[in-house]
Design a protein around this motif. Structure first.
Motif, mmCIF file in Angstrom:
data_model
loop_
_atom_site.group_PDB
_atom_site.id
_atom_site.type_symbol
_atom_site.label_atom_id
_atom_site.label_comp_id
_atom_site.label_asym_id
_atom_site.label_seq_id
_atom_site.Cartn_x
_atom_site.Cartn_y
_atom_site.Cartn_z
ATOM 1 N N ALA A 111 0.821 -1.222 0.000
ATOM 2 C CA ALA A 111 0.000 0.000 0.000
ATOM 3 C C ALA A 111 0.848 1.263 0.000
ATOM 4 O O ALA A 111 0.365 2.329 -0.401
ATOM 5 C CB ALA A 111 -0.918 0.000 1.222
ATOM 6 N N ALA A 112 2.115 1.160 0.451
ATOM 7 C CA ALA A 112 2.980 2.347 0.509
ATOM 8 C C ALA A 112 3.695 2.613 -0.802
ATOM 9 O O ALA A 112 4.266 3.695 -0.984
ATOM 10 C CB ALA A 112 4.007 2.183 1.627
ATOM 11 N N GLU A 113 3.687 1.679 -1.721
ATOM 12 C CA GLU A 113 4.476 1.828 -2.946
ATOM 13 C C GLU A 113 4.101 3.050 -3.783
ATOM 14 O O GLU A 113 4.992 3.708 -4.333
ATOM 15 C CB GLU A 113 4.367 0.554 -3.782
ATOM 16 N N PRO A 114 2.820 3.412 -3.920
ATOM 17 C CA PRO A 114 2.505 4.607 -4.719
ATOM 18 C C PRO A 114 3.146 5.884 -4.192
ATOM 19 O O PRO A 114 3.353 6.835 -4.954
ATOM 20 C CB PRO A 114 0.975 4.687 -4.637
ATOM 21 N N PHE A 115 3.468 5.918 -2.893
ATOM 22 C CA PHE A 115 4.120 7.102 -2.345
ATOM 23 C C PHE A 115 5.418 7.388 -3.084
ATOM 24 O O PHE A 115 5.775 8.541 -3.334
ATOM 25 C CB PHE A 115 4.394 6.889 -0.854
ATOM 26 N N GLY A 116 6.134 6.325 -3.472
ATOM 27 C CA GLY A 116 7.372 6.501 -4.209
ATOM 28 C C GLY A 116 7.170 7.065 -5.599
ATOM 29 O O GLY A 116 8.069 7.708 -6.153
ATOM 30 N N ASP A 117 5.988 6.845 -6.187
ATOM 31 C CA ASP A 117 5.717 7.393 -7.520
ATOM 32 C C ASP A 117 5.715 8.918 -7.523
ATOM 33 O O ASP A 117 5.966 9.543 -8.556
ATOM 34 C CB ASP A 117 4.358 6.901 -8.034
ATOM 35 N N LEU A 118 5.429 9.509 -6.363
ATOM 36 C CA LEU A 118 5.378 10.968 -6.294
ATOM 37 C C LEU A 118 6.765 11.598 -6.395
ATOM 38 O O LEU A 118 6.886 12.793 -6.647
ATOM 39 C CB LEU A 118 4.731 11.409 -4.976
#
Length: 329
Positions: A56-63
């Motif tokens: 669930a935390a992986e999209p944070f890295g997309d930012l």
């Protein structure tokens, strides 16, 4: 060199953040986790967190597709919920501009949900909120009470320093090597830059997950925030300050930590081997690693080599409550 220029009004609007900001501390913790340096000191910490971070935390890295993060993530609210709500309230045009800025070098890499966030779609905002919450629960929640204790101690120390010594010495203590000269505070940074406050004031905020140069948040209509590294230079552990000696040994290894304690005075490889009851070869392997990390220096004295602690190693030993040993034992 970074130069922050004050007006007369700004000198009356300097303040220390009274409490830590969960999202600000999370941002610097994630940034340090992804940096490749300090492998000796931080390798175990990085690997543990990278293994623990949920999907669930992986999209944070997309930012943050590159070294620069969108400015709308600079959020200094005292609570996680308030900070998340404040980010959600960012003006749509600011979100679009910041996403375009950070993705400009590689626009084709933007995943679908980032493009949705650029349009302002609500499901994309929910993805971001879940990602930030998941990252906080993994990285910061286990150590948040320790961060709060460290922040209170830092706040008290600088408040007393300000009252006793005034602004100039306090700023120099806060950022070593900095200087307040008339209406300009200057210190080393990654690039030459001048920041006029123009009456907005200055917020000083310690962080316990960062090392190196201070981080600047310069957003319109807000005080300029200087986030400066504080604490021992290593990320807090769940056991807290009382157990930081064991935490340092867990990172460096017990033998390397013992070597640093012994090097309050210089010793040869043979001296260290006798004191630690290990072979010269074992000591040489450990001192090579410590030297590569910048924690000791080695010089040849005749047929022997003499090892000494560097200032940063002395700081680590002192900050972690370890006893230096410089007498025969």
């Amino acid at each position: 060199m970074l130069r922050i220029r004050f007006t007369t009004a700004d000198f009356g609007r300097i303040r220390f953040a009274p409490r830590p900001a969960p999202l600000s501390e999370l941002n610097v913790a994630l940034a340090r986790m992804l940096r490749p340096d300090d492998a000796l000191l931080l390798g175990t910490w990085r690997q543990r967190l990278l293994r623990a971070l949920p999907a669930a935390a992986e999209p944070f890295g997309d930012l943050v597709p590159g070294p620069v993060a969108p400015n709308f993530l600079d959020e200094f609210a005292d609570s996680l919920t308030e900070g998340l709500d404040s980010i959600r309230a960012t003006r749509p045009e600011e979100v679009r501009a910041e996403l375009e800025r950070v993705y400009a070098p590689h626009p084709s890499a933007a995943p679908a949900w980032i493009r949705d966030l650029h349009r302002g779609d609500e499901p994309a905002w929910r993805i971001l909120r879940r990602a930030q919450h998941a990252a906080y629960e993994t990285v910061l929640a286990p150590v948040w009470s320790v961060v709060q204790d460290l922040h209170r101690a830092e706040f008290t120390r600088h408040a007393l320093g300000m009252a006793e010594h005034g602004l100039g010495p306090t700023l120099a203590d806060l950022v070593p090597g900095s200087r307040l000269h008339e209406d300009v505070w200057e210190f080393a940074g990654p690039a030459a830059r001048e920041i006029p406050l123009r009456g907005r004031g200055l917020l000083l905020r310690p962080t316990f997950h960062w090392s190196g140069h201070p981080l600047i948040s310069d957003l319109p209509d807000r005080p300029v925030t200087v986030t400066y590294p504080a604490g021992p230079g290593l990320p807090p552990t769940p056991d807290g300050p009382a157990d930081t000696a064991d935490a340092l040994a867990a990172v460096l290894g017990r033998t390397r930590t013992d070597i640093l304690c012994l090097l309050a005075a210089g010793h040869t490889t043979g001296d260290l081997a006798r004191r630690l009851r290990v072979s010269n070869t074992t000591v040489s392997e450990h001192t090579a690693a410590l030297r590569a990390a910048g924690l000791i220096t080695t010089t040849r004295v005749g047929r022997a080599v003499r090892h000494e602690r560097t200032p940063i190693a002395t700081l680590l030993i002192g900050r972690h409550g370890l006893q230096s040993v410089d007498s025969p034992g």
